[in-house]
Design a protein around this motif. Structure first.
Motif, mmCIF file in Angstrom:
data_model
loop_
_atom_site.group_PDB
_atom_site.id
_atom_site.type_symbol
_atom_site.label_atom_id
_atom_site.label_comp_id
_atom_site.label_asym_id
_atom_site.label_seq_id
_atom_site.Cartn_x
_atom_site.Cartn_y
_atom_site.Cartn_z
ATOM 1 N N UNK A 175 -55.397 -19.526 16.176
ATOM 2 C CA UNK A 175 -56.058 -19.565 14.879
ATOM 3 C C UNK A 175 -55.572 -18.349 14.089
ATOM 4 N N UNK A 176 -55.142 -18.603 12.864
ATOM 5 C CA UNK A 176 -54.678 -17.523 11.988
ATOM 6 C C UNK A 176 -55.703 -17.333 10.883
ATOM 7 N N UNK A 177 -56.135 -16.106 10.720
ATOM 8 C CA UNK A 177 -57.053 -15.746 9.642
ATOM 9 C C UNK A 177 -56.510 -14.471 9.023
ATOM 10 N N UNK A 178 -56.134 -14.534 7.766
ATOM 11 C CA UNK A 178 -55.508 -13.379 7.145
ATOM 12 C C UNK A 178 -54.191 -13.089 7.838
ATOM 13 N N UNK A 179 -54.006 -11.845 8.232
ATOM 14 C CA UNK A 179 -52.783 -11.443 8.926
ATOM 15 C C UNK A 179 -53.010 -11.246 10.418
ATOM 16 N N UNK A 180 -54.008 -11.946 10.955
ATOM 17 C CA UNK A 180 -54.330 -11.828 12.374
ATOM 18 C C UNK A 180 -54.262 -13.190 13.028
ATOM 19 N N UNK A 181 -53.665 -13.236 14.207
ATOM 20 C CA UNK A 181 -53.604 -14.477 14.985
ATOM 21 C C UNK A 181 -54.368 -14.268 16.287
ATOM 22 N N UNK A 182 -55.221 -15.231 16.589
ATOM 23 C CA UNK A 182 -56.038 -15.216 17.806
ATOM 24 C C UNK A 182 -55.550 -16.356 18.686
ATOM 25 N N UNK A 183 -55.112 -16.059 19.896
ATOM 26 C CA UNK A 183 -54.682 -17.107 20.814
ATOM 27 C C UNK A 183 -55.818 -17.487 21.748
ATOM 28 N N UNK A 184 -55.857 -18.770 22.089
ATOM 29 C CA UNK A 184 -56.799 -19.239 23.107
ATOM 30 C C UNK A 184 -56.404 -18.617 24.443
ATOM 31 N N UNK A 185 -57.326 -18.596 25.373
ATOM 32 C CA UNK A 185 -57.007 -18.128 26.717
ATOM 33 C C UNK A 185 -55.906 -18.989 27.311
ATOM 34 N N UNK A 186 -54.888 -18.339 27.856
ATOM 35 C CA UNK A 186 -53.746 -19.054 28.425
ATOM 36 C C UNK A 186 -53.780 -18.932 29.952
ATOM 37 N N UNK A 187 -53.482 -20.032 30.612
ATOM 38 C CA UNK A 187 -53.423 -20.056 32.075
ATOM 39 C C UNK A 187 -52.084 -20.637 32.513
ATOM 40 N N UNK A 188 -51.688 -20.329 33.728
ATOM 41 C CA UNK A 188 -50.445 -20.857 34.284
ATOM 42 C C UNK A 188 -50.718 -22.106 35.102
ATOM 43 N N UNK A 189 -49.682 -22.573 35.784
ATOM 44 C CA UNK A 189 -49.808 -23.776 36.602
ATOM 45 C C UNK A 189 -50.797 -23.546 37.737
ATOM 46 N N UNK A 190 -51.782 -24.438 37.880
ATOM 47 C CA UNK A 190 -52.774 -24.270 38.939
ATOM 48 C C UNK A 190 -52.119 -24.234 40.321
ATOM 49 N N UNK A 191 -52.640 -23.362 41.170
ATOM 50 C CA UNK A 191 -52.172 -23.300 42.547
ATOM 51 C C UNK A 191 -50.973 -22.400 42.764
#
Length: 115
Positions: free
Chosen positions: A16-32
């Motif tokens: 999500x971009x608001x103004x000059x800031x970007x917020x990323x969702x929590x990122x996860x890798x391949x399970x296991x």
């Protein structure tokens, strides 16, 4: 000020971009996979998402890292330290938490500047 959503879904957007800031969702890798493999995959996804919106790891403002076991702190940090821009390290917190599935060992959330 406008809000722009990247890869929106029914539950969340990847960024999500608001103004000059970007917020990323929590990122996860391949399970296991191992902590090292999951962390590498997460950081590659973060690189891709930041590039997509016109930012980069050198513009990180804050990072929150969740580990399912703090015993994995050094293993995760070995990957992080090789990836992070040493001249532009973000404010960072790392904690232990139950993640969405027991197969996930790492989740990383970042906030970055666009310019």
């Amino acid at each position: 000020m406008s809000i722009r959503r990247i890869e929106p879904g029914p539950r969340m957007s990847q960024a999500v971009i608001h103004g000059n800031t970007v917020y990323l969702a929590g990122q996860v890798g391949a399970p296991g996979k191992s902590v090292t493999e999951q962390t590498k995959a997460i950081l590659a996804t973060i690189d891709e998402l930041l590039a997509q919106v016109g930012s980069s790891k050198s513009k990180l403002l804050q990072t929150i890292i969740w580990l399912d076991d703090m015993a994995d702190f050094a293993e995760m940090n070995a990957v992080w330290d090789a990836w992070v821009d040493p001249a532009n390290t973000p404010a960072r917190a790392t904690g232990e938490a139950k993640l969405a599935s027991p197969e996930y060992k790492v989740e990383i959330i970042v906030t970055a500047a666009l310019d």
